[in-house]
Enzyme design. Structure first.
Site, PDB file in Angstrom:
ATOM      1  N   ARG A  52      17.152  23.639 -15.201  1.00  0.00           N
ATOM      2  CA  ARG A  52      17.574  22.659 -16.211  1.00  0.00           C
ATOM      3  C   ARG A  52      16.375  22.015 -16.909  1.00  0.00           C
ATOM      4  O   ARG A  52      16.507  21.385 -17.949  1.00  0.00           O
ATOM      5  CB  ARG A  52      18.500  21.600 -15.598  1.00  0.00           C
ATOM      6  CG  ARG A  52      19.060  20.626 -16.613  1.00  0.00           C
ATOM      7  CD  ARG A  52      20.327  19.879 -16.187  1.00  0.00           C
ATOM      8  NE  ARG A  52      20.470  19.689 -14.766  1.00  0.00           N
ATOM      9  CZ  ARG A  52      19.820  18.768 -14.038  1.00  0.00           C
ATOM     10  NH1 ARG A  52      18.996  17.924 -14.621  1.00  0.00           N
ATOM     11  NH2 ARG A  52      20.015  18.683 -12.734  1.00  0.00           N
ATOM     12  N   TYR A 103      27.467  17.225 -42.398  1.00  0.00           N
ATOM     13  CA  TYR A 103      28.264  18.116 -41.541  1.00  0.00           C
ATOM     14  C   TYR A 103      29.317  17.288 -40.806  1.00  0.00           C
ATOM     15  O   TYR A 103      28.984  16.267 -40.194  1.00  0.00           O
ATOM     16  CB  TYR A 103      27.336  18.811 -40.539  1.00  0.00           C
ATOM     17  CG  TYR A 103      28.082  19.702 -39.599  1.00  0.00           C
ATOM     18  CD1 TYR A 103      28.742  20.834 -40.078  1.00  0.00           C
ATOM     19  CD2 TYR A 103      28.172  19.416 -38.251  1.00  0.00           C
ATOM     20  CE1 TYR A 103      29.452  21.658 -39.224  1.00  0.00           C
ATOM     21  CE2 TYR A 103      28.875  20.233 -37.386  1.00  0.00           C
ATOM     22  CZ  TYR A 103      29.517  21.349 -37.876  1.00  0.00           C
ATOM     23  OH  TYR A 103      30.218  22.156 -37.032  1.00  0.00           O
ATOM     24  N   ASP A 174      18.482  16.864 -40.951  1.00  0.00           N
ATOM     25  CA  ASP A 174      19.155  18.085 -40.513  1.00  0.00           C
ATOM     26  C   ASP A 174      18.755  19.169 -41.513  1.00  0.00           C
ATOM     27  O   ASP A 174      19.168  19.152 -42.666  1.00  0.00           O
ATOM     28  CB  ASP A 174      20.674  17.856 -40.490  1.00  0.00           C
ATOM     29  CG  ASP A 174      21.441  19.080 -39.985  1.00  0.00           C
ATOM     30  OD1 ASP A 174      20.949  20.212 -40.155  1.00  0.00           O
ATOM     31  OD2 ASP A 174      22.551  18.892 -39.444  1.00  0.00           O
ATOM     32  N   LYS A 199      22.897  29.018 -37.170  1.00  0.00           N
ATOM     33  CA  LYS A 199      23.064  29.464 -38.561  1.00  0.00           C
ATOM     34  C   LYS A 199      21.925  30.397 -38.976  1.00  0.00           C
ATOM     35  O   LYS A 199      21.780  31.457 -38.403  1.00  0.00           O
ATOM     36  CB  LYS A 199      23.182  28.235 -39.467  1.00  0.00           C
ATOM     37  CG  LYS A 199      24.122  27.148 -38.930  1.00  0.00           C
ATOM     38  CD  LYS A 199      25.584  27.556 -38.905  1.00  0.00           C
ATOM     39  CE  LYS A 199      26.464  26.580 -38.126  1.00  0.00           C
ATOM     40  NZ  LYS A 199      26.474  25.221 -38.617  1.00  0.00           N
TER      41      LYS A 199
HETATM   42  C1  LIG Z   1      26.822  23.966 -37.971  1.00  0.00           C
HETATM   43  C2  LIG Z   1      26.080  22.738 -38.281  1.00  0.00           C
HETATM   44  C3  LIG Z   1      25.809  21.793 -37.299  1.00  0.00           C
HETATM   45  C4  LIG Z   1      26.346  21.919 -35.887  1.00  0.00           C
HETATM   46  O1  LIG Z   1      25.703  22.928 -35.190  1.00  0.00           O
HETATM   47  P1  LIG Z   1      26.378  23.758 -33.971  1.00  0.00           P
HETATM   48  O2  LIG Z   1      25.323  24.728 -33.602  1.00  0.00           O
HETATM   49  O3  LIG Z   1      27.634  24.368 -34.514  1.00  0.00           O
HETATM   50  O4  LIG Z   1      26.688  22.763 -32.909  1.00  0.00           O
HETATM   51  C5  LIG Z   1      25.031  20.704 -37.636  1.00  0.00           C
HETATM   52  N1  LIG Z   1      24.571  20.527 -38.900  1.00  0.00           N
HETATM   53  C6  LIG Z   1      24.828  21.421 -39.875  1.00  0.00           C
HETATM   54  C7  LIG Z   1      24.295  21.179 -41.250  1.00  0.00           C
HETATM   55  C8  LIG Z   1      25.590  22.552 -39.611  1.00  0.00           C
HETATM   56  O5  LIG Z   1      25.859  23.425 -40.599  1.00  0.00           O
END
Ligand SMILES: *Cc1c(COP(=O)(O)O)cnc(C)c1O
Length: 360
Positions: A52, A103, A174, A199
């Site tokens: 962990r 998001y 982000d 992504k």
């Molecule tokens: C998909 C997404 C998230 C969340 O990420 P996960 O890997 O699905 O938990 C956060 N911010 C943005 C801009 C996203 O497109």
């Protein structure tokens, strides 16, 4: 706070960094790639100790993404685990400024924390810099997403960061939509970058993973401590897949962005398309058609384009965002968010055009 990125990026272009960072040393018989280390525990007396706390496969991914963003990286089990860990740093009752179109999962976390009295969230239009600067007063944290998901609005990150720091607030970006190849927030003074590595970074729609990058050693250590404590750790295989995906990030982003730019022109000329939103870079495009029914029909009558949520994969996918109950009510019912992949652009357009032509 330290300004020096700790990763070994100096002098190399992002394309070279994407390919070379996070590799084992060049010595005879060493594998070129960091192996997948499946271990819940390690022989005592070293730095790793327990599964962990540390894993060499995570570290390889973290070294590579850290080098690309210019900071120190920590991988998490998902983008939202990373978001949650950052929001957890905010003191009791503190004010957080965030984009009203961020998001939906990030907005949902803020709403949940607010409903339990943990913090107060002030949602603003982050493309309105004056409004954000005014909102920074008394804030502990300013959350930026640029471009925003799915409205694709842009924030003036440098100006907002300056105002936020004047107010004594931390700034988080982000950077999921832009990737470090199109935007490096830490260079603009931002304190923490958050990613859904699910992504573009991993890029093949086969792994869920998150990450945080910072140049602030103290913040890094606190975030690491929280990751250890709550166990929001990545899967070993996911970290390995994401690192493998990262090796072609520059090629994928270049091709997907070129496809997106060509499609934007063609979409703007189609009579069924009321609006095309595109920030000028990246591979996400949002189009608005007249109403939910037409948008739903569009997403169900293509063969190459896949009707699916998420984005950033090699495959072109799209969906009507308001099919999610949690999406902001200010997003048009007929908005379809398109994640443009790396296929042939003429094939992508032919598939879209026949679907648009079929709409009533
Ligand atoms: C998909 C997404 C998230 C969340 O990420 P996960 O890997 O699905 O938990 C956060 N911010 C943005 C801009 C996203 O497109």
């Amino acid at each position: 706070m330290t300004d020096e990125p700790t990763a070994q990026t100096t002098g190399l272009s992002p394309a070279t960094t994407a390919v070379t960072a996070g590799r084992p040393e060049h010595r005879p018989d060493a594998p070129l790639n960091t192996p997948i280390t499946m271990a819940s525990t390690y022989v005592a007396g070293g730095d790793l100790e327990y599964g962990r706390y540390a894993n060499p496969t995570w570290t390889a991914f973290e070294d590579a993404l850290g080098a690309l963003e210019g900071g120190r990286c920590l991988a998490f089990s998902s983008g939202l685990a990373a978001v949650s860990t950052v929001l957890d740093l905010v003191g009791q009752g503190a004010k957080v400024v965030a984009p009203h179109h961020a998001y939906h999962g990030s907005i949902a976390q803020l709403a949940d924390l607010e409903s339990r009295g943990r913090l107060s969230a002030l949602l603003v239009d982050t493309s309105d810099t004056d409004a954000v600067v005014a909102a920074c007063d008394d804030a502990a944290l300013v959350w930026i997403e640029s471009p925003t998901n799915p409205a694709l609005e842009l924030a003036d990150i440098a100006a907002i960061t300056e105002a936020a720091h004047d107010a004594g607030a931390y700034v988080v970006v982000d950077n999921t939509f832009a990737t470090p190849l199109l935007q490096r927030p830490l260079d603009l003074g931002v304190d923490v970058v958050v990613h859904s590595a699910t992504k573009f970074l991993a890029g093949h729609s086969d792994a869920v993973l998150g990450a945080i990058v910072t140049r602030d050693d103290q913040l890094h250590d606190v975030l690491k401590q929280r990751r250890d404590m709550v166990g929001a750790i990545p899967g070993t295989l996911e970290a390995w897949l994401a690192l493998r995906g990262l090796r072609t990030l520059h090629l994928r982003v270049e091709r997907a962005q070129a496809n997106a730019q060509a499609l934007v022109e063609r979409l703007r000329g189609h009579r069924q398309v009321q609006e095309v939103r595109y920030p000028g870079f990246g591979a996400v495009v949002s189009v608005v058609v007249d109403g939910a029914d037409r948008a739903d029909l569009l997403t169900r009558t293509t063969s190459t384009w896949v009707h699916a949520t998420s984005l950033g994969g090699v495959e072109s996918t799209f969906e009507r965002r308001r099919r999610w109950r949690t999406e902001a009510a200010t997003i048009p019912e007929g908005l379809v968010r398109m994640s443009v992949g790396i296929e042939d652009v003429d094939d992508l357009w032919a598939d879209l055009e026949q679907a648009l032509d079929k709409l009533p």
